[in-house]
Design a protein around this motif. Structure first.
Motif, PDB file in Angstrom:
ATOM      1  N   ASN A 212       0.825  -1.214   0.000  1.00  0.00           N
ATOM      2  CA  ASN A 212       0.000   0.000   0.000  1.00  0.00           C
ATOM      3  C   ASN A 212       0.858   1.262   0.000  1.00  0.00           C
ATOM      4  O   ASN A 212       0.950   1.975   0.998  1.00  0.00           O
ATOM      5  N   THR A 213       1.470   1.499  -1.170  1.00  0.00           N
ATOM      6  CA  THR A 213       2.322   2.685  -1.318  1.00  0.00           C
ATOM      7  C   THR A 213       1.861   3.546  -2.507  1.00  0.00           C
ATOM      8  O   THR A 213       2.627   4.333  -3.042  1.00  0.00           O
ATOM      9  N   HIS A 214       0.604   3.373  -2.895  1.00  0.00           N
ATOM     10  CA  HIS A 214       0.084   4.174  -4.012  1.00  0.00           C
ATOM     11  C   HIS A 214      -0.038   5.641  -3.560  1.00  0.00           C
ATOM     12  O   HIS A 214      -0.667   5.919  -2.539  1.00  0.00           O
ATOM     13  N   GLY A 215       0.612   6.534  -4.302  1.00  0.00           N
ATOM     14  CA  GLY A 215       0.499   7.961  -3.974  1.00  0.00           C
ATOM     15  C   GLY A 215       1.495   8.460  -2.948  1.00  0.00           C
ATOM     16  O   GLY A 215       1.354   9.580  -2.454  1.00  0.00           O
ATOM     17  N   THR A 216       2.540   7.671  -2.660  1.00  0.00           N
ATOM     18  CA  THR A 216       3.513   8.127  -1.652  1.00  0.00           C
ATOM     19  C   THR A 216       4.228   9.412  -2.093  1.00  0.00           C
ATOM     20  O   THR A 216       4.398  10.340  -1.297  1.00  0.00           O
ATOM     21  N   GLY A 217       4.636   9.440  -3.354  1.00  0.00           N
ATOM     22  CA  GLY A 217       5.372  10.609  -3.840  1.00  0.00           C
ATOM     23  C   GLY A 217       4.508  11.865  -3.816  1.00  0.00           C
ATOM     24  O   GLY A 217       4.969  12.954  -3.442  1.00  0.00           O
ATOM     25  N   ASP A 218       3.246  11.718  -4.213  1.00  0.00           N
ATOM     26  CA  ASP A 218       2.326  12.869  -4.203  1.00  0.00           C
ATOM     27  C   ASP A 218       2.137  13.381  -2.782  1.00  0.00           C
ATOM     28  O   ASP A 218       2.173  14.586  -2.520  1.00  0.00           O
TER      29      ASP A 218
END
Ligand SMILES: Nc1ncnc2c1ncn2[C@@H]1O[C@H](COP(=O)(O)OP(=O)(O)O)[C@@H](O)[C@H]1O
Ligand SMILES: Cc1ncc(COP(=O)(O)OP(=O)(O)O)c(N)n1
Length: 278
Positions: A212-218
């Motif tokens: 569950n690392t979707h969107g970490t950079g954002d």
């Protein structure tokens, strides 16, 4: 009208993730969690979920102009970030508009490819980002694959990372953060930060074993923008962003069936460590 515009106001200039985990939705959730008023300028739409990106649609550039004009006419924006910018035409439209407004410090998250492999920036647009967007930016936050594309060489070691940050700074951006999330063999998620004055440091936190690392950079870049809008100095804004993200990954939520999003309600983690070397 004395109390108007006292609330810190921030804008994300990015793509929409219909699945709510990345893109401007992650940015807006971060803004809310960090107590700043969030706004958005949509550059592209995606049909997306935790499995990946099924379709994407850049919007007409005249409508990017219209959104910039609407926000500039009313709000006192104190920081801005960019995310998915689709292609060279859309990067140019964003640059043209940024040159006409004062939205405060600019954080550029040079989003290129989604974790599922979908293209979020046409390869031809990398040159436009380097030559036209980076000179306007206060901070750029590439992940390792994005940094490799920007500098045009592989980044395998810590020394490679340091050299890449120095090369990227030469494109005119003041501060460079190379995120280490993709170095999955490392037990720490370590990011390298090169500041405008030439000083540098590493920020590390324990790598969490999760899909569950979707969107970490954002989430990371949005939090930096939020903290800058509140008046935090850049170094502490970056540390807060790392602590926010570590909390958001470690105190996970579970939705969808693929790479799930992070938890924007989470508390700041106390596991972040700063060091001069690694
Ligand atoms: N599994 C993980 N555990 C802890 N931190 C992570 C993990 N994956 C990424 N990070 C951190 O999340 C931030 C975003 O990094 P990264 O995943 O490399 O960016 P992007 O989402 O742009 O690909 C960085 O601070 C990175 O160190
Ligand atoms: C619309 C949109 N923008 C950006 C991304 C990429 O976000 P990122 O934080 O890099 O997360 P992953 O895609 O790597 O999970 C996106 N997917 N969609």
């Amino acid at each position: 009208m004395g109390s108007v515009n006292r609330t810190p106001q921030v804008v994300t200039i990015a793509g929409s993730d219909s699945g709510g985990g990345a893109g401007m939705q992650a940015d807006l959730k971060t803004f809310q969690a960090r107590h700043v008023f969030g706004m958005n300028i949509v550059v592209a739409l995606t049909a997306q979920n935790t499995y990946g990106v099924q379709a994407s649609l850049p919007i007409p550039t005249y409508f990017i102009d219209a959104q910039f004009q609407s926000l500039d006419a009313d709000f006192a924006i104190k920081a801005a970030k960019t995310g998915m910018l689709a292609d060279s035409e859309h990067v140019e439209a964003v640059v043209r508009n940024l040159q006409q407004v004062d939205f405060g410090p600019l954080i550029v998250d040079p989003v290129m490819v989604a974790k599922g492999g979908a293209t979020l920036l046409e390869p031809e647009a990398v040159a436009t980002i380097k030559s036209k967007l980076l000179p306007l930016a206060d901070v750029v936050t590439p992940n390792l694959p994005e940094a490799e594309i920007i500098v045009g060489r592989p980044i395998k070691t810590n020394a490679d990372t340091i050299a890449a940050a120095q090369t990227i700074q030469q494109f005119g951006v003041k501060n460079v953060i190379i995120k280490g999330g993709h170095r999955s063999e490392d037990d720490q998620a370590a990011d390298y930060i090169l500041l405008e004055d030439g000083s540098s440091f590493w920020l590390s936190a324990p790598r969490i074993a999760t899909a569950n690392t979707h969107g970490t950079g954002d989430t990371f870049s949005a939090c930096i923008a939020a903290e800058l809008a509140k008046g935090q100095p850049l170094k502490s804004a970056i540390v807060t962003a790392k602590a926010f993200l570590q909390g958001a990954i470690s105190q996970g939520i579970f939705v969808g069936h693929g790479h799930g999003p992070t938890n924007h309600w989470a508390k700041l983690s106390d596991k972040v460590r700063m060091s001069e070397t690694r």
